[in-house]
Every structure is written in C-alpha cells, then in structure tokens.
Design a protein around this motif. Structure first.
Motif, mmCIF file in Angstrom:
data_model
loop_
_atom_site.group_PDB
_atom_site.id
_atom_site.type_symbol
_atom_site.label_atom_id
_atom_site.label_comp_id
_atom_site.label_asym_id
_atom_site.label_seq_id
_atom_site.Cartn_x
_atom_site.Cartn_y
_atom_site.Cartn_z
ATOM 1 N N ASP A 1 0.778 -1.303 0.089
ATOM 2 C CA ASP A 1 0.045 0.002 0.042
ATOM 3 C C ASP A 1 0.742 1.318 0.080
ATOM 4 O OD1 ASP A 1 0.802 0.255 2.645
ATOM 5 O OD2 ASP A 1 -1.074 1.032 3.415
ATOM 6 N N ALA A 2 2.180 1.207 0.096
ATOM 7 C CA ALA A 2 3.077 2.231 0.003
ATOM 8 C C ALA A 2 4.435 1.925 -0.165
ATOM 9 C CB ALA A 2 2.878 2.925 1.562
ATOM 10 N N ASN A 3 4.927 2.909 -0.920
ATOM 11 C CA ASN A 3 6.784 2.543 -0.832
ATOM 12 C C ASN A 3 7.403 3.925 -0.985
ATOM 13 O OD1 ASN A 3 5.398 2.882 -3.762
ATOM 14 N ND2 ASN A 3 7.447 2.594 -4.257
ATOM 15 N N VAL A 4 8.520 3.982 -0.844
ATOM 16 C CA VAL A 4 9.509 5.122 -1.048
ATOM 17 C C VAL A 4 10.800 4.695 -1.451
ATOM 18 C CG1 VAL A 4 10.383 4.774 1.382
ATOM 19 C CG2 VAL A 4 10.247 6.984 0.428
ATOM 20 N N ALA A 5 11.501 5.442 -2.196
ATOM 21 C CA ALA A 5 12.805 5.336 -2.470
ATOM 22 C C ALA A 5 13.879 5.365 -1.338
ATOM 23 C CB ALA A 5 13.288 6.194 -3.620
ATOM 24 N N VAL A 6 14.807 4.467 -1.142
ATOM 25 C CA VAL A 6 15.710 4.480 -0.206
ATOM 26 C C VAL A 6 17.228 4.304 -0.681
ATOM 27 C CG1 VAL A 6 13.930 3.387 1.312
ATOM 28 C CG2 VAL A 6 15.319 1.877 0.087
ATOM 29 N N GLY A 7 17.565 4.668 -1.993
ATOM 30 C CA GLY A 7 18.920 4.668 -2.337
ATOM 31 C C GLY A 7 19.193 3.416 -2.968
ATOM 32 N N ARG A 8 20.366 3.409 -3.594
ATOM 33 C CA ARG A 8 21.026 2.179 -4.327
ATOM 34 C C ARG A 8 21.279 1.042 -3.423
ATOM 35 N NH1 ARG A 8 21.423 0.785 -9.053
ATOM 36 N NH2 ARG A 8 20.848 2.791 -9.917
ATOM 37 N N GLN A 9 20.805 -0.104 -3.551
ATOM 38 C CA GLN A 9 20.975 -1.080 -3.255
ATOM 39 C C GLN A 9 21.045 -1.187 -1.583
ATOM 40 O OE1 GLN A 9 21.981 -3.663 -5.469
ATOM 41 N NE2 GLN A 9 21.681 -5.198 -4.078
ATOM 42 N N PRO A 10 19.890 -0.940 -1.060
ATOM 43 C CA PRO A 10 19.647 -0.855 0.455
ATOM 44 C C PRO A 10 19.782 -2.204 0.963
ATOM 45 C CG PRO A 10 17.584 -0.875 -0.624
ATOM 46 C CD PRO A 10 18.710 -0.542 -1.721
ATOM 47 N N ALA A 11 20.452 -2.141 1.954
ATOM 48 C CA ALA A 11 21.014 -3.754 2.672
ATOM 49 C C ALA A 11 20.357 -3.859 3.925
ATOM 50 C CB ALA A 11 22.364 -3.836 2.674
ATOM 51 N N PHE A 12 20.272 -2.956 4.688
ATOM 52 C CA PHE A 12 19.856 -3.217 6.049
ATOM 53 C C PHE A 12 18.431 -2.283 6.384
ATOM 54 C CE2 PHE A 12 24.428 -3.476 5.827
ATOM 55 C CZ PHE A 12 24.435 -4.691 5.906
ATOM 56 N N LEU A 13 17.488 -2.963 7.083
ATOM 57 C CA LEU A 13 16.412 -2.318 7.509
ATOM 58 C C LEU A 13 16.106 -2.574 9.116
ATOM 59 C CD1 LEU A 13 13.384 -1.047 7.339
ATOM 60 C CD2 LEU A 13 12.581 -3.260 6.461
ATOM 61 N N ARG A 14 16.010 -1.593 9.907
ATOM 62 C CA ARG A 14 15.995 -1.693 11.364
ATOM 63 C C ARG A 14 14.975 -0.755 11.787
ATOM 64 N NH1 ARG A 14 18.688 -5.420 9.806
ATOM 65 N NH2 ARG A 14 20.787 -5.788 10.304
ATOM 66 N N GLN A 15 14.646 -1.117 13.038
ATOM 67 C CA GLN A 15 13.591 -0.346 13.711
ATOM 68 C C GLN A 15 14.057 0.296 14.935
ATOM 69 O OE1 GLN A 15 9.821 -2.170 15.174
ATOM 70 N NE2 GLN A 15 9.000 -0.303 15.589
ATOM 71 N N ALA A 16 13.951 1.696 15.311
ATOM 72 C CA ALA A 16 14.375 2.102 16.459
ATOM 73 C C ALA A 16 12.797 3.098 16.944
ATOM 74 C CB ALA A 16 15.226 2.975 16.216
ATOM 75 N N GLU A 17 12.222 2.484 17.828
ATOM 76 C CA GLU A 17 10.785 3.010 18.240
ATOM 77 C C GLU A 17 10.165 3.295 17.181
ATOM 78 O OE1 GLU A 17 11.921 6.305 20.831
ATOM 79 O OE2 GLU A 17 12.841 4.883 22.444
ATOM 80 N N ASP A 18 9.585 4.549 16.842
ATOM 81 C CA ASP A 18 8.678 4.908 15.537
ATOM 82 C C ASP A 18 9.593 4.972 14.504
ATOM 83 O OD1 ASP A 18 9.827 7.115 16.649
ATOM 84 O OD2 ASP A 18 7.674 8.348 16.624
ATOM 85 N N ARG A 19 10.636 4.877 14.396
ATOM 86 C CA ARG A 19 11.445 5.078 13.161
ATOM 87 C C ARG A 19 12.053 3.729 12.325
ATOM 88 N NH1 ARG A 19 14.103 9.131 16.323
ATOM 89 N NH2 ARG A 19 13.530 11.296 15.479
ATOM 90 N N LEU A 20 11.916 3.951 11.102
ATOM 91 C CA LEU A 20 12.682 2.758 10.540
ATOM 92 C C LEU A 20 13.793 3.275 9.803
ATOM 93 C CD1 LEU A 20 9.493 1.789 8.452
ATOM 94 C CD2 LEU A 20 10.361 0.532 10.279
ATOM 95 N N ILE A 21 14.982 2.570 9.812
ATOM 96 C CA ILE A 21 16.314 3.045 9.451
ATOM 97 C C ILE A 21 16.833 2.163 8.421
ATOM 98 C CG2 ILE A 21 18.716 3.281 10.339
ATOM 99 C CD1 ILE A 21 17.574 3.038 13.125
ATOM 100 N N VAL A 22 17.185 2.522 7.155
ATOM 101 C CA VAL A 22 17.907 2.094 6.180
ATOM 102 C C VAL A 22 18.936 2.554 5.621
ATOM 103 C CG1 VAL A 22 17.066 1.409 3.701
ATOM 104 C CG2 VAL A 22 15.311 1.659 5.174
ATOM 105 N N TYR A 23 19.824 1.630 5.318
ATOM 106 C CA TYR A 23 21.355 2.050 5.034
ATOM 107 C C TYR A 23 21.582 1.403 3.308
ATOM 108 C CZ TYR A 23 26.368 1.309 4.385
ATOM 109 O OH TYR A 23 27.658 1.592 3.975
ATOM 110 N N SER A 24 22.141 2.353 2.728
ATOM 111 C CA SER A 24 22.352 1.942 1.314
ATOM 112 C C SER A 24 23.771 1.758 0.931
ATOM 113 C CB SER A 24 21.795 3.017 0.353
ATOM 114 O OG SER A 24 22.589 2.993 -0.784
ATOM 115 N N ARG A 25 24.109 0.593 0.706
ATOM 116 C CA ARG A 25 25.317 -0.017 0.550
ATOM 117 C C ARG A 25 26.305 0.734 -0.432
ATOM 118 N NH1 ARG A 25 26.257 -6.508 1.185
ATOM 119 N NH2 ARG A 25 24.611 -6.446 -0.410
#
Lengths: 543, 340
Positions: free
Chosen positions: B124-148
């Motif tokens: 139902d939703a999506n967002v661009a997160v940079g090239r080759q995102p590798a890690f998805l983590r949660q910290a309270e009410d935030r989602l954290i994504v790192y692009s390799r």
C-alpha cells in the motif's frame, strides 16, 4: 564513551602480525568479467584453439586464481562449442579449487583472498546452474566487498548467467555508480576502461531483459569512448604488440580493450539486426572483422545478412570459424531451404556443412554416416548430438534418437530438438494413409513421403504401399518420344526424384521438363549421390 | 572442548542442498523450506504446515502475522501465525530484508532501491531508499535503512515519510541499533561508526580489529550500563566487545553511579576463537558466534568460547531466550542444542 581500548590496541597489534585488513579487489577480476558477461549473451564461439591454449596455460600456473580462471574459461570455450559435458567438468574443477581456496584463505585470516575466492565459487556455481548456491556465495562475498565495483560486476555476470537480468542490471548499475564516484576517474584510463566494462555488463543485462532502448545508447557510448583519444596509448600498444586475440581472461588493458570493442559492436549490431537495420548491422560486423578476420559471430552474422560475398563463401568462413555454433547451424539450414548446396572439402567446418546439406536434401542415411564420423571426433558435442537425434528420428530409430537426446546438456538445443522431433509424426502409417487419400500431392508431400519411408519398412507399411496409388505434379526427366509414345525413366517432384523401376513408355508425346501429373505406386525410398529418391512404378501420365 | 552429540554432522554433508530458514516468533519456531512454511513448538512438534515461497531467504513475524520472503524470485508469503493461512505478494527486485511493525510488513527491495509497506495483504506504500539498500532496522517509531552503494543512512516514519539522512561510507556489512544509536560495520576500513538516531550525527568512528564484519547489541541500556556492542572480526579470530554508545551526560551519570556503588568502570572482555567467526547473535543472555566458512557454532562466554556444533548453517539457527535451536535435517524438525 567507554570502549575496551586495551583490547582494541591489541587488535591493532594482531592486525600487524596475523590478521589482515581487506585490500582492494584486483582489476583482473574486472577484466575477467568482461568475457564472462559476453559468454552469457550468446555462447561466443571460438575461431581456433588459441583461446583453449591460453586457458590451459592459465591452469598450468601456480597461483590458485589463475587456475580457477583457466578452468572457468576453458569451460566457457567448451560451452561455446556446445560441448556441455566437457564445459561442466571444467566448471566443477573451478568450483572445487575455489572452495579449497576459500577455506585456506579463512584459515590464514586473509579475508581479501577469502572474498575473492568466494566470488569465484559463486561464479562457478552460477555456471553450473546452482542458483541458490550462487546467491548465497555472492551474498557472503559482498559482505566484505560491497564498495568494490569489480565485485558488483562479478555479481552481475553471475546473475546474467542465471538468467536473472534484473539482478544483473542492478549489480552492473552499482559497479557504474561506484566507479563514477572515483575522484581520479577523469585522469585514469584504466578506470575508464573498467567503467566501459561495467556499462557493457549493464547493456547485456538490459538486452536480456528486452530493454534495447536503453541498451543501444549505452553500447554506442562504449564504442565512442573506446575510439576516443583517451585510449590512444592502448591502441598504440595494440599496434606495436600486433595483438589480435580476444581473450577470455586477461589482466592486460590492451586485451580487454580489444574484447570490449568487439563485443560492444557485435551486441549493437545484433540490436540493429532485430530492428531490421541490416546495413548498419553489417557495417558494425565488418568493423569487428577488420579487427579480427575470423571472429565467428561477425562471420555468421554477415552470412545471415547476405552482405558482400556469396552466401556459400560467407557460410564457409563462418563454419570454419565455428563449426558447431547452433545459431549458425540454424541459419544455414534456413538458407538451404531456399538453395540446394553441395559443399566440398574435408575440414570440420566443411563436413558440418555437408552434414546439414544432406539433411536438407533428406539424405538421411548418408547424413547418419557423416554424423557418426563427426561424433567420433567430438563425442560430447551437443550440436552434433542434436543433429544425430534428428537424423535417427527421421530414420525411425526412436531409441537411438532418445539416447542422443538424453546426452544433450545445452537446454536451448534440447528444447529446439524436442520441438523438431515432435513435428515428426509418431504414426507414419496413419500419415501415409492420409497423404494417399489426397487426390493430388504437392511436392512437399512427396518429400515427406520420402522422409517417412526411408529406412526399414514394416509389413503393414508394405501392404499399404502395395495398394496405394499416389498422384503428384512432376517435372519429367529425359523424355524420348516417337510419333505416338514417349519413353521416360524418371521425374521430379520438387527436390525429390521419382525414379521409375524401369523405363516406361507412355501414350502421347511429352517433352523433357514438361510439368504433368504422374500416377504411381511406391516401391521404396532411398538415396544416392544425386540425392533422395522414391522408387516408383508409374501407372499413368496426364497433362 | 566437547561437541554436542547432535546430528548436525550430517548437515555438513548436505550443505549443497537448499537451506531451511529458522525464525523464532513468540512461543513458536517458524521454519521455511523450498515451497513450504511450518510452525513448531519448542519441543519440535509441528503445529501446522502451509505453502511458502520457492527459495526462502528471510522470515519476519509481527503481532499475528508472519512473512517468508524469497529474495531470488521476489515473492512473499504472508501467513497467520496461528494457523498458517495466508496469501502471496510480489515485490520485484528481491525482498532482502523484512520486519513487522504491528501487523504491517516492511520489506526492502534491494535491486529496485525501495522500501515497501504491506498492509492487509497488499502493497500500500513505498518510498525510494537509495541504491542497493541492505539493512532495515526499527528504533521506536522510526525505520532505518542503509544503502551499501551510496553509504547513506535514511530514517523514515512508519507511514514511510522521509525523516533524516546521514552520509556515511559505502560498503557497510552490518547495521544494528540499540534503540538510541546506530552502529555500522565497515570491514574495508576496519571501523565501526556510531551515530545518534535522534540527531543523525556521527558520535564516533572507532577502529576495531582487522575486518569487523558483523555486529550484535548485547543487553539493555540501564542506568548502570550502556548496551554492549559485539563485533565479529574473522581476520583477528575474535569477537570484540565494547560498550555501546551513550550520551556524554549518560556516561557521566553512569560513572557517578558506579563510583558510588564501588563498581569502577566496566571493561568488558573480548572473546577469542580458534577460527574466524563472522556472525554473531545474542538473545536471552546467550551469545553465539559462527564461522560460516566451516559451519562451526560457538557459545560466547566472557573471554572464553566453546564450540557447540558444526556442520550447521547460520540461517538454520534461531537463538531465543529459551535456548538455541537448529534445524535437524534428518528429523525435519527444529531441535534445541543442549548447552554445556
């Protein structure tokens, strides 16, 4: 902030004496992938044994990566010749060697070597079709080398081999993005060469995904870049060193330059061909041949396009360069449907053409003899196995055909063969009855009768032939007429000869070559040097 | 050193076969194999079995739902944890990482560089997160994504609104969080970067070992201790253990408390191994380390480590507060490893 600084200090000491930091991925890897990527697009055939010798020389070296590369490349060369079994043997050796290297590198705390050998393991797994294994190995390798363009290009090549063009394109884009970020890119020719290698890998992946709209400008850009003054020094090296070879694995920029230029032109030419732009395609193929006169893709393509020299000469050149290329075989058979050819010579390429010419002329028994001879020299060649299976099917030797079919490793060839065999009727008796019931046969049906009847005839079939009278339009052979009758010994329906069991005198005056309707019974089917023939007993002739 | 008498040796022989993927979800152990997903209790008794994805790579679980992802083919099977009933969703580009917030599933599409939310069985939703995102983590009410590839850390709200970004190095091999700080392992530069999730600023860039490749956060932050960071370094054959990041005020407060209690500053020990461990996980007070090149599993305790199994695969292990479970291929059931 409280970190265990004492331990970390020790870590640095350990780092100096035992543990090793990661080092940059070697450029050899990048250049190696150039050809691995091309192997994926079209099973690049090899003109001679030069590349095989190069591969064997690599294997003879002492360092593990040369040996692994050598085995991978030899596998590619065998695969290009459609010798899939030999290819798989080489790839398995590469896989085993890479696995040993991985373990040894880990034991020695050499994580750079570990990551590199893991990439090689992944590539070998991809070549062997082990999809999950290849993914797992690349995931592991990229944990250590995710900031390396070469590592992503390696990944892209493996994904191409596995048919996952989406992941291949993504890997190639990563390699490009990382290289374009290099601060020394503007002044570094080697980095530019690498960048073009990665662009080529992306173009290959896009082409495989059907996105030629993006692939074509990429390829044009690569060619333009390679021909620019930036690469003057490499071109001078090539001239001075009289380099001509297109290598499978190389750490030399000159070799990579040659390979990349040729492959980019070929791939772009293929896109032009598919768009119906034959003239532009031919120009590019000729440029490839200017660089290397026996480049088999270009030779085969020019033969296919009918550009320049005669068809026979073009196909002869192409078969000399790549006698077992399945695409070339398919193209030549298409050509033979339009024009009958009788090639001369005893080279491997000439005999392959002769085999296809006999098959095209429905001379199945003599084709079978030649296929045996060629198979003795190349027992595991998939193209030969497929042709042998087809011949055996035509001759009604189903078990033999199935044996050949089972031995084929190349999936594409196997699929083509399965489709072809399906088109050969399983019930020849029923098919002949059906043909016999027609009031007048077309020449294609007479040819089909020959195919159905050549070989051993069952008692049921003999009984049917004894009673069936066929009528077909024919062109009369030599006709010797007197005032009231004409004596005739043979006629032709298309390319099938109807040879009369004895010269027969017909009432009326007919002339040689005249087109008439012949009624006949069939006594048998065979072939000789002049081609396939039905032995018939004529029972009537009418205009 | 005693090896457990568990039939994992046979797994080494079968290492070329498709792997199972284990995941702990509450009282259940979820096991995905090619084409199926099953739930077992902790005794290894199967509760249900259902259709899964062809090549499972990751499992995630939420409040009432679970998901098994196939990063090779792009399929995700969503299922009810209670009975396995479910449906399939497709996310092109490989759902490589997945996590639930409640019963909303978030997945990374690495090849497409997108983060997707799947709610009520549909994207139902999506967002661009940079090239080759590798890690998805949660910290309270935030989602954290790192692009390799671009080295960017991005945070998002759970409705996928972009929040903040932080430019770090490309090529990170693991990202972990203790809820307040993020930790990124950089094996190429032999460093771990610590950053504040609140401010998205780098707190420290610490040189650790030779090739720090995997991270785990051990324990919870308390007034007395910061969470501890564990760093697997296969080149040094060590697990480095250091206190995780804490704010300056927090550090002073902890020091004062420790001084008052007579504890002194805590200096955790790093553990050594006979082999190069490159994976680490911690749960329920247990920490395990793993050498993925040999398939050897170690129990980490202080400075000592004990080899507890071999011939295993990392994805076929689940570490829970009740113990460590592995996939017993002979019995086709999860099995608790008896620890020494």
């Amino acid at each position: 902030m409280a970190h265990d600084l004492r331990e970390i200090g020790r870590a640095r000491a350990v780092s100096r004496v035992g543990a090793k930091r990661l080092s940059a991925v070697k450029r050899l890897v990048a250049l190696l992938l150039l050809v691995l990527a091309t192997a994926a697009y079209g099973q690049a055939p090899r003109a001679d044994d030069f590349e095989e010798r190069q591969g064997r020389a690599q294997i003879a070296r002492t360092d593990a990566f040369s040996r692994i590369s050598g085995h991978l490349n030899l596998g590619d060369i065998f695969a290009a010749r459609n010798d899939r079994a030999a290819a798989q043997r080489q790839w398995r050796i590469a896989e085993e060697t890479a696995e040993k290297e991985r373990r040894s590198a880990r034991a020695a705390s050499d994580l750079s070597r570990y990551a590199r050998s893991t990439s090689y393991s992944g590539l070998a797994a991809a070549k062997l079709g082990k999809r999950e294994e290849a993914h797992r190995l690349f995931e592991e390798s990229l944990r250590y080398t995710a900031d390396s363009p070469s590592a992503w290009n390696f990944y892209a090549s493996a994904m191409s081999l596995l048919g996952d063009s989406g992941k291949a394109a993504s890997g190639a884009r990563n390699a490009i993005a990382l290289t374009e970020r290099r601060p020394d890119l503007a002044s570094n020719t080697a980095a530019h060469l690498d960048l073009n290698v990665y662009r080529y890998a992306l173009a290959a992946a896009l082409t495989a995904a059907g996105n030629e709209k993006e692939a074509a400008p990429l390829l044009e850009g690569i060619i333009e870049s390679l021909l620019s003054s930036r690469f003057d020094r490499i071109r001078a090296q090539i001239r001075d060193g009289e380099k001509f070879e297109i290598l499978s694995t190389t750490s030399a920029d000159a070799d990579a330059y040659l390979t990349l230029l040729a492959r980019s032109r070929i791939r772009l030419a293929e896109i032009h061909e598919r768009r119906g732009e034959a003239a532009q395609a031919a120009v590019l193929y000729r440029q490839v041949l200017d660089q290397r006169s026996d480049e088999p893709h270009a030779l085969a393509a020019l033969a296919r396009l009918g550009a320049g020299r005669s068809d026979g000469e073009r196909f002869a050149d192409a078969f000399e360069a790549s006698p077992f290329s399945w695409k070339l075989i398919t193209d030549y058979r298409r050509q033979l449907k339009e024009t009958a050819v009788a090639s001369q010579g005893d080279s491997r390429g000439a005999r392959m053409r002769q085999l296809l010419e006999r098959m095209s002329a429905s001379r199945w028994e003599s084709a079978a003899e030649l296929a045996v001879e060629l198979r003795e020299e190349n027992p595991e060649n998939d193209s030969l196995l497929a042709l042998s299976a087809e011949i055996a099917t035509r001759l009604g030797r189903r078990e033999e055909a199935e044996r050949f079919q089972r031995a084929i490793r190349n999936g594409a060839i196997s699929r083509d063969l399965a489709a072809l065999i399906q088109s050969v009727p399983n019930d020849p008796l029923g098919r002949i009855r059906s043909i016999a019931s027609r009031p007048r046969l077309e020449s294609a049906e007479v040819s089909e009768l020959h195919v159905l009847l050549v070989g051993d005839l069952s008692p049921e079939l003999r009984e049917l032939l004894d009673s069936a009278v066929f009528r077909s339009g024919v062109a009369l052979g030599e006709a010797v007429a007197d005032e009231e009758t004409t004596t005739i010994a043979m006629a032709r329906a298309g390319r099938t000869t109807l040879r009369f069991s004895e010269s027969t005198r017909f009432r009326g005056r007919f002339s040689s070559g005249e087109e008439v309707t012949l009624a006949f019974r069939i006594l048998g089917a065979s072939e000789d040097e002049s081609g396939p023939f039905l032995l018939v007993e004529p029972s009537g002739l009418s205009r | 050193m005693k090896l457990l008498p568990i039939a994992f040796a046979s797994l080494l022989v079968a290492s070329q076969a498709s792997a199972a993927v284990l995941h702990s979800a509450g009282d259940d152990l979820l096991v995905a194999e090619g084409g199926s997903i099953a739930s077992f209790d902790r005794a290894g008794v199967r509760r249900w079995r259902s259709t899964g994805v062809a090549s499972p790579t990751t499992i995630a679980s939420g409040r009432t739902l679970g998901a098994v992802c196939d990063a090779l083919d792009g399929d995700i099977t969503l299922f009810e944890l209670a009975n396995g009933r479910g449906s399939t969703v497709r996310v092109d580009g490989g759902p490589t990482e997945a996590l639930f917030v409640g019963d909303d599933l978030y997945v990374l599409s690495s090849d497409a560089g997108e983060l997707h939310r799947i709610r009520n069985g549909r994207r139902d939703a999506n967002v661009a997160v940079g090239r080759q995102p590798a890690f998805l983590r949660q910290a309270e009410d935030r989602l954290i994504v790192y692009s390799r590839i671009d080295g960017m850390v991005r945070t998002f709200s759970v409705d996928l609104r972009p929040d903040k970004t932080l430019q770090l190095d490309a090529g990170g091999s693991d990202l972990e969080t203790d809820g307040s700080y993020g930790y990124l392992a950089l094996p190429q530069s032999a460093a771990v970067v610590t950053f504040s999730i609140e401010t998205m600023r780098v707190e420290e860039r610490l040189a650790i070992g030779a090739v720090p490749v995997d991270l785990a956060v051990e324990g919870k932050r308390t007034p007395l201790t910061a969470a501890r960071l564990l760093v697997a370094d296969p080149s040094s054959k060590k697990i480095w253990r250091s206190e995780g990041s804490q704010s300056f005020a927090g550090a002073v407060a902890r020091g004062a408390l420790r001084g008052a209690l007579g504890l002194g500053l805590y200096t955790p020990r790093s553990a050594e191994f006979p082999t190069g461990v490159d994976r680490i996980a911690t749960a329920g007070g247990k920490t395990i380390a793993f050498d993925s090149s040999k398939g050897e599993l170690f129990l980490v305790g202080g400075k000592k480590s004990r080899r507890i199994a071999d011939g295993v695969r990392w994805e076929e292990l689940a570490i829970t507060s009740e113990g460590i479970f592995g996939w017993d291929r002979l019995r086709s059931a999860p099995r608790r490893l008896d620890l020494p």
